[in-house]
Motif scaffolding. Structure first.
Motif, PDB file in Angstrom:
ATOM      1  N   ALA A  57       0.957  -0.974  -0.331  1.00 37.88           N
ATOM      2  CA  ALA A  57       0.252   0.363  -0.005  1.00 37.88           C
ATOM      3  C   ALA A  57       0.932   1.426   0.212  1.00 37.88           C
ATOM      4  N   ILE A  58       2.034   1.200   0.858  1.00 34.61           N
ATOM      5  CA  ILE A  58       3.348   2.841   1.003  1.00 34.61           C
ATOM      6  C   ILE A  58       3.860   2.203  -0.593  1.00 34.61           C
ATOM      7  N   GLY A  59       4.144   1.588  -1.072  1.00 29.70           N
ATOM      8  CA  GLY A  59       4.571   1.448  -2.298  1.00 29.70           C
ATOM      9  C   GLY A  59       3.948   2.262  -3.461  1.00 29.70           C
ATOM     10  N   ALA A  60       2.087   1.872  -3.175  1.00 29.36           N
ATOM     11  CA  ALA A  60       1.334   1.591  -4.462  1.00 29.36           C
ATOM     12  C   ALA A  60       0.924   3.736  -4.317  1.00 29.36           C
ATOM     13  N   PHE A  61       1.296   4.044  -3.351  1.00 30.65           N
ATOM     14  CA  PHE A  61       0.825   5.787  -2.306  1.00 30.65           C
ATOM     15  C   PHE A  61       2.097   6.302  -2.774  1.00 30.65           C
ATOM     16  N   LEU A  62       3.408   5.203  -3.007  1.00 27.58           N
ATOM     17  CA  LEU A  62       4.555   6.750  -3.047  1.00 27.58           C
ATOM     18  C   LEU A  62       4.825   6.172  -4.803  1.00 27.58           C
ATOM     19  N   ASP A  63       4.807   5.145  -5.642  1.00 21.52           N
ATOM     20  CA  ASP A  63       4.694   5.492  -7.009  1.00 21.52           C
ATOM     21  C   ASP A  63       3.538   6.405  -7.407  1.00 21.52           C
ATOM     22  N   LEU A  64       2.399   6.629  -6.704  1.00 20.81           N
ATOM     23  CA  LEU A  64       1.568   7.805  -6.609  1.00 20.81           C
ATOM     24  C   LEU A  64       2.210   9.208  -7.041  1.00 20.81           C
ATOM     25  N   LEU A  65       2.375   9.452  -5.456  1.00 25.27           N
ATOM     26  CA  LEU A  65       3.037  10.490  -5.646  1.00 25.27           C
ATOM     27  C   LEU A  65       4.460  10.854  -6.901  1.00 25.27           C
ATOM     28  N   ALA A  66       5.719   9.782  -6.863  1.00 28.16           N
ATOM     29  CA  ALA A  66       6.478   9.978  -7.519  1.00 28.16           C
ATOM     30  C   ALA A  66       5.790  10.345  -9.033  1.00 28.16           C
ATOM     31  N   ARG A  67       4.734   9.625  -9.906  1.00 27.35           N
ATOM     32  CA  ARG A  67       4.016   9.663 -11.127  1.00 27.35           C
ATOM     33  C   ARG A  67       3.889  11.594 -11.209  1.00 27.35           C
ATOM     34  N   ASP A  68       3.004  11.959  -9.663  1.00 29.10           N
ATOM     35  CA  ASP A  68       2.452  13.199  -9.875  1.00 29.10           C
ATOM     36  C   ASP A  68       3.377  14.622  -9.965  1.00 29.10           C
ATOM     37  N   ILE A  69       4.268  13.403  -9.419  1.00 32.90           N
ATOM     38  CA  ILE A  69       5.565  15.097  -9.028  1.00 32.90           C
ATOM     39  C   ILE A  69       6.287  14.714 -10.350  1.00 32.90           C
ATOM     40  N   GLU A  70       7.108  13.735 -11.334  1.00 33.38           N
ATOM     41  CA  GLU A  70       7.034  13.482 -12.453  1.00 33.38           C
ATOM     42  C   GLU A  70       6.574  14.719 -13.500  1.00 33.38           C
ATOM     43  N   ALA A  71       5.225  14.702 -12.924  1.00 34.88           N
ATOM     44  CA  ALA A  71       4.318  15.030 -14.174  1.00 34.88           C
ATOM     45  C   ALA A  71       3.815  16.669 -13.872  1.00 34.88           C
ATOM     46  N   GLY A  72       4.823  16.942 -13.167  1.00 30.58           N
ATOM     47  CA  GLY A  72       4.799  17.962 -12.444  1.00 30.58           C
ATOM     48  C   GLY A  72       3.723  18.616 -11.472  1.00 30.58           C
ATOM     49  N   ARG A  73       2.669  17.873 -10.952  1.00 36.10           N
ATOM     50  CA  ARG A  73       1.823  18.167  -9.980  1.00 36.10           C
ATOM     51  C   ARG A  73       1.917  18.139  -8.748  1.00 36.10           C
ATOM     52  N   HIS A  74       2.493  19.058  -8.531  1.00 39.32           N
ATOM     53  CA  HIS A  74       2.847  18.943  -6.970  1.00 39.32           C
ATOM     54  C   HIS A  74       2.124  18.893  -5.908  1.00 39.32           C
ATOM     55  N   VAL A  75       2.139  18.479  -5.127  1.00 37.16           N
ATOM     56  CA  VAL A  75       1.517  18.411  -3.967  1.00 37.16           C
ATOM     57  C   VAL A  75       2.153  19.557  -2.998  1.00 37.16           C
ATOM     58  N   ARG A  76       0.796  20.820  -2.834  1.00 34.07           N
ATOM     59  CA  ARG A  76       1.051  21.944  -1.778  1.00 34.07           C
ATOM     60  C   ARG A  76       2.301  21.729  -0.848  1.00 34.07           C
ATOM     61  N   ASN A  77       2.660  22.570  -0.438  1.00 39.76           N
ATOM     62  CA  ASN A  77       3.537  22.217   0.628  1.00 39.76           C
ATOM     63  C   ASN A  77       4.347  20.952   0.734  1.00 39.76           C
ATOM     64  N   LEU A  78       4.581  20.942   0.390  1.00 38.35           N
ATOM     65  CA  LEU A  78       5.112  19.851   0.603  1.00 38.35           C
ATOM     66  C   LEU A  78       7.059  20.038   0.274  1.00 38.35           C
ATOM     67  N   PRO A  79       7.151  19.253   1.375  1.00 37.86           N
ATOM     68  CA  PRO A  79       8.700  20.243   1.641  1.00 37.86           C
ATOM     69  C   PRO A  79       9.571  19.099   0.719  1.00 37.86           C
ATOM     70  N   GLU A  80      10.593  20.271  -0.391  1.00 37.84           N
ATOM     71  CA  GLU A  80      11.797  19.611  -1.097  1.00 37.84           C
ATOM     72  C   GLU A  80      12.460  18.123  -1.060  1.00 37.84           C
ATOM     73  N   ASP A  81      12.691  18.765   0.189  1.00 36.58           N
ATOM     74  CA  ASP A  81      13.399  17.204   0.527  1.00 36.58           C
ATOM     75  C   ASP A  81      12.812  15.631   0.572  1.00 36.58           C
ATOM     76  N   LEU A  82      12.241  16.054   1.431  1.00 35.98           N
ATOM     77  CA  LEU A  82      10.369  15.188   1.357  1.00 35.98           C
ATOM     78  C   LEU A  82       9.893  14.231  -0.343  1.00 35.98           C
ATOM     79  N   ALA A  83      10.089  14.994  -1.152  1.00 34.76           N
ATOM     80  CA  ALA A  83       9.447  14.733  -2.483  1.00 34.76           C
ATOM     81  C   ALA A  83      10.480  13.952  -2.874  1.00 34.76           C
ATOM     82  N   ARG A  84      11.739  14.817  -2.635  1.00 41.02           N
ATOM     83  CA  ARG A  84      13.451  13.996  -2.919  1.00 41.02           C
ATOM     84  C   ARG A  84      13.453  12.555  -2.611  1.00 41.02           C
TER      85      ARG A  84
END
Length: 106
Positions: A57-84
């Motif tokens: 479940a965590i892996g799927a969630f991280l994959d979803l977030l990674a695809r959003d970040i790669e597509a430029g759909r950044h989650v608001r107020n997500l710290p840069e180090d956490l996104a990295r």
């Protein structure tokens, strides 16, 4: 998964480099682990070794977030180090030789 056919050369030390299309298809990079299964008919099956502690479940969630970040759909107020860190956990290897930014408490 589509069929990917590649060749690798065995070195004098018995080593091979997995071709990039194979690494990409398996989702592995430097430091990643693969498993080799030699079947009775002589075929060798190579699979990615997943971390034992990985929660699907965590892996799927991280994959979803990674695809959003790669597509430029950044989650608001997500710290840069956490996104990295999330991108690294989603299959992007970390450069262990890279200088560490900021202070490190030991």
């Amino acid at each position: 998964m589509p069929t990917v056919r590649e060749q690798a050369t065995i070195t004098s030390k018995g080593q091979i480099t997995l071709p990039k299309p194979i690494r990409q298809a398996l989702g592995v990079d430097a430091g990643g682990k693969v498993d080799f299964e030699l079947r009775e008919d002589g075929q060798v099956v190579v699979t990615r070794v997943d971390a034992e502690h990985e929660d699907p479940a965590i892996g799927a969630f991280l994959d979803l977030l990674a695809r959003d970040i790669e597509a430029g759909r950044h989650v608001r107020n997500l710290p840069e180090d956490l996104a990295r860190a999330m991108l690294e956990q989603a299959g992007r290897g970390a450069n262990l030789d890279e200088e560490i930014d900021g202070e490190v408490a030991l």
